[in-house]
Design a protein around this motif. Structure first.
Motif, PDB file in Angstrom:
ATOM      1  N   ALA A 444      40.361   8.749  48.283  1.00 23.88           N
ATOM      2  CA  ALA A 444      40.370   9.770  49.350  1.00 23.88           C
ATOM      3  C   ALA A 444      41.124   9.312  50.586  1.00 23.88           C
ATOM      4  O   ALA A 444      40.753   9.637  51.712  1.00 23.88           O
ATOM      5  N   ILE A 445      42.200   8.563  50.381  1.00 23.63           N
ATOM      6  CA  ILE A 445      43.016   8.104  51.507  1.00 23.63           C
ATOM      7  C   ILE A 445      43.916   9.259  51.947  1.00 23.63           C
ATOM      8  O   ILE A 445      44.617   9.840  51.116  1.00 23.63           O
ATOM      9  N   PRO A 446      43.939   9.594  53.219  1.00 21.84           N
ATOM     10  CA  PRO A 446      44.830  10.670  53.706  1.00 21.84           C
ATOM     11  C   PRO A 446      46.271  10.173  53.805  1.00 21.84           C
ATOM     12  O   PRO A 446      46.813   9.980  54.900  1.00 21.84           O
ATOM     13  N   LEU A 447      46.884   9.975  52.661  1.00 20.81           N
ATOM     14  CA  LEU A 447      48.220   9.387  52.630  1.00 20.81           C
ATOM     15  C   LEU A 447      49.247  10.249  53.361  1.00 20.81           C
ATOM     16  O   LEU A 447      50.029   9.751  54.173  1.00 20.81           O
ATOM     17  N   THR A 448      49.227  11.546  53.065  1.00 20.30           N
ATOM     18  CA  THR A 448      50.253  12.426  53.633  1.00 20.30           C
ATOM     19  C   THR A 448      50.173  12.459  55.155  1.00 20.30           C
ATOM     20  O   THR A 448      51.205  12.486  55.838  1.00 20.30           O
ATOM     21  N   THR A 449      48.969  12.437  55.692  1.00 21.68           N
ATOM     22  CA  THR A 449      48.810  12.442  57.146  1.00 21.68           C
ATOM     23  C   THR A 449      49.513  11.247  57.769  1.00 21.68           C
ATOM     24  O   THR A 449      50.214  11.370  58.782  1.00 21.68           O
ATOM     25  N   GLY A 450      49.340  10.087  57.157  1.00 20.68           N
ATOM     26  CA  GLY A 450      50.008   8.891  57.653  1.00 20.68           C
ATOM     27  C   GLY A 450      51.511   8.977  57.511  1.00 20.68           C
ATOM     28  O   GLY A 450      52.256   8.551  58.401  1.00 20.68           O
ATOM     29  N   PHE A 451      51.975   9.558  56.389  1.00 17.29           N
ATOM     30  CA  PHE A 451      53.416   9.678  56.187  1.00 17.29           C
ATOM     31  C   PHE A 451      54.032  10.655  57.189  1.00 17.29           C
ATOM     32  O   PHE A 451      55.120  10.420  57.710  1.00 17.29           O
ATOM     33  N   VAL A 452      53.337  11.758  57.436  1.00 18.60           N
ATOM     34  CA  VAL A 452      53.840  12.748  58.400  1.00 18.60           C
ATOM     35  C   VAL A 452      53.963  12.115  59.780  1.00 18.60           C
ATOM     36  O   VAL A 452      54.979  12.270  60.471  1.00 18.60           O
ATOM     37  N   ALA A 453      52.911  11.387  60.190  1.00 16.88           N
ATOM     38  CA  ALA A 453      52.934  10.749  61.511  1.00 16.88           C
ATOM     39  C   ALA A 453      54.065   9.726  61.598  1.00 16.88           C
ATOM     40  O   ALA A 453      54.771   9.644  62.613  1.00 16.88           O
ATOM     41  N   ALA A 454      54.252   8.953  60.524  1.00 13.47           N
ATOM     42  CA  ALA A 454      55.304   7.940  60.537  1.00 13.47           C
ATOM     43  C   ALA A 454      56.687   8.578  60.563  1.00 13.47           C
ATOM     44  O   ALA A 454      57.587   8.103  61.262  1.00 13.47           O
ATOM     45  N   ARG A 455      56.865   9.676  59.816  1.00 12.00           N
ATOM     46  CA  ARG A 455      58.155  10.363  59.819  1.00 12.00           C
ATOM     47  C   ARG A 455      58.454  10.961  61.196  1.00 12.00           C
ATOM     48  O   ARG A 455      59.598  10.927  61.668  1.00 12.00           O
TER      49      ARG A 455
END
Length: 534
Positions: A444-455
């Motif tokens: 249940a890691i919010p991977l996409t949230t982290g990727f969006v923030a990093a992008r």
């Protein structure tokens, strides 16, 4: 036609509303129309508080020499405020809103937003076959037309280059969203006619309308509309229908191109590199109405759904309508709804509140109840907490961009504050933010949230670098200009001194010559004495 399979993806439940006629949402008493509903720069307001506006009147003008789109009044009324507020776009940026108090005779009526069509500000109609291409593109720009299924890129800009293939994207692979199916079911003729016009504008000789296999309610209307042009098309345009497998994200631009052509858009490249242009089916229909009826883009179809509402439905909604007003049409949000999204559950943008308005790119408004962990014990309302990555690789198998999300996550969560450059080197820029990795992650890691923030951080850094380079270039140009001006001034002064010195020397010589000419000649009295008697 034969189809190809893209890498990764997921089979997701449809959760679509039952096929039903599109309803026109009643016009709210007040519209909050953002001047940012598109990719690029915010439009510049061309009205002021107190102005009376007509339906279709331009209220926001695209900034000069910048990517953007015009914005128009969806209904007649009076401008009562021009203020900032959040916009239903990725990152929920703040933008200027033109707030219109809708005329009393219109508020509460259907979403056509007109009490008297003769009093609106629609544009003159055009012949899509006889009008020059440049004039048609200008019409689409004047109508404020942007891509209605994605980032909202201005349509006229995408049509400025030649393409061999035009794809009309009607694939709603994300759960809940059903606005394109409803559009194809009720207005397939407008979609196909608009697609043929767009094909003429970009020089395409092949037009493919892509829709999902499960969009059965729209299939007869689409087949009938396409059949009109399949045989004996005077323009020689091939019009085809492609039924896509129900696999997410089949509607993604790159995945759609690969599915239909077998070709992959190169890393760092664009579909135009392959001679392919993708437009949403709603964009094609809106383009047709802009030309045939002179109507700017002021409304769109929006699906309302999610487990935070009692039932789902699709409405035609005026742009600028608050989400709360849309919710009233389905009985309001459920009391336990905690998340409101502009879009579906996979790629939708979480909104801060339900006063945020529907814009050109709002395909859906979905409300969701907080997911709970089955082992939460007494606190059954507690959300499931992320657990450490177990490196199972499920996210990599699901990623349609062939990335390694677990490695990207590791880079971004490094103990030294994160390694953004390392994540970019691993392909972070190719992430399409589809959320497939989130859906399969057992931790249940919010991977996409982290990727969006990093992008976003990377884009901000790039923007700041561009600004810094521009500032450096401006500074260097200024220093060069000042140095050049100083050299020119010194040269000018030297020339002036030279001219003055020359003039002074000439005047002095003339004066000397004059004095010499005026002096008396020596006489006897002036002769020197020899010592004799006088």
């Amino acid at each position: 036609m034969s189809l190809h399979r893209f890498f990764g993806g997921l089979a997701l439940p449809a959760l679509k509303p039952a096929p039903a006629a599109v309803r026109r949402l009643p016009v709210p008493a007040q519209l909050r129309v953002p001047l940012l509903q598109h990719a690029g720069a915010e439009a510049e307001a061309c009205v002021v508080v107190g102005d009376r506006v007509r339906r279709f009147q331009r209220i926001g003008r695209r900034a000069a020499d910048a990517l953007g789109a015009d914005v128009h009044a969806p209904a007649a009324g009076v401008v009562v405020a021009i203020e900032r507020g959040p916009v239903a776009m990725p990152g929920t940026p703040d933008a200027t809103h033109v707030v219109i108090a809708v005329d009393a005779g219109i508020a509460g009526a259907g979403s056509s937003g007109a009490s008297d069509s003769s009093d609106d500000a629609r544009m003159p109609t055009l012949d899509s076959n006889a009008t020059p291409l440049d004039a048609l593109r200008e019409r689409l720009a004047e109508a404020g037309l942007v891509g209605l299924g994605g980032a909202g890129f201005p349509t006229a800009e995408k049509l400025s280059l030649a393409h061999r293939l035009l794809i009309l994207n009607g694939a709603e692979c994300e759960p809940v969203v059903a606005c394109d199916e409803a559009l194809l079911r009720e207005r397939a003729d407008e979609v196909v006619a608009g697609g043929r016009m767009l094909a003429r504008l970009c020089g395409a000789t092949r037009l493919v309308l892509a829709m999902e296999q499960r969009m059965a309610s729209a299939l007869p209307a689409v087949q009938a509309a396409i059949a009109t042009y399949v045989d004996g098309d005077i323009e020689g345009l091939r019009v085809e229908l492609a039924l896509l497998p129900d696999r997410y994200p089949a509607g993604g631009e790159r995945q759609l191109i690969q599915t239909l052509t077998g070709e992959e858009v190169p890393d760092g490249g664009l579909p135009r590199d392959l001679g392919v242009l993708v437009q949403n089916v709603a964009t094609a229909a809106a383009a047709w109405r802009a030309v045939l009826h002179g109507e700017p883009q002021v409304s769109r179809l929006v699906t309302v759904g999610g487990d935070g509402v009692s039932h789902a439905a699709t409405f035609e909604v005026l742009l600028g309508t608050p989400a709360s007003h849309v919710a009233e049409a389905v009985g309001g949000w459920r009391d336990d709804a905690t998340v409101l999204r502009a879009g579906g559950p996979m790629m939708g943008v979480a909104l801060p509140h339900d006063d945020v308005a529907v814009i050109k790119t709002t395909i859906a408004l979905t409300a969701w109840c907080e997911r709970v962990s089955p082992d939460a014990g007494a606190d059954a309302s507690a959300p499931r907490s992320p657990m450490p990555c177990i490196r199972c690789g499920d996210c990599a198998n699901a990623c349609p961009s062939r990335l390694q999300p677990q490695l990207l996550h590791g880079r971004l969560k490094a103990s030294d504050g994160g390694d953004l450059s390392g994540a970019l080197a691993l392909g972070l820029g190719a992430c399409i933010e589809c959320g497939a990795c989130d859906a399969v992650c057992p931790s249940a890691i919010p991977l996409t949230t982290g990727f969006v923030a990093a992008r976003q951080m990377a884009r901000l850094g790039q923007h700041q670098r561009v600004q810094a380079e521009a500032a450096k270039e401006r500074f260097e140009r200024r220093i060069e200009r000042l140095q050049r001006e100083a050299e020119e001034a010194a040269d000018h002064q030297a020339q002036r001194v030279k001219r003055v010195s020359g003039a002074a020397a000439a005047a002095l010589a003339k004066a000397r010559a004059k004095r010499a000419g005026d002096a008396p000649a020596p006489g006897p009295a002036d002769a020197p004495s020899d010592g004799g008697p006088s």
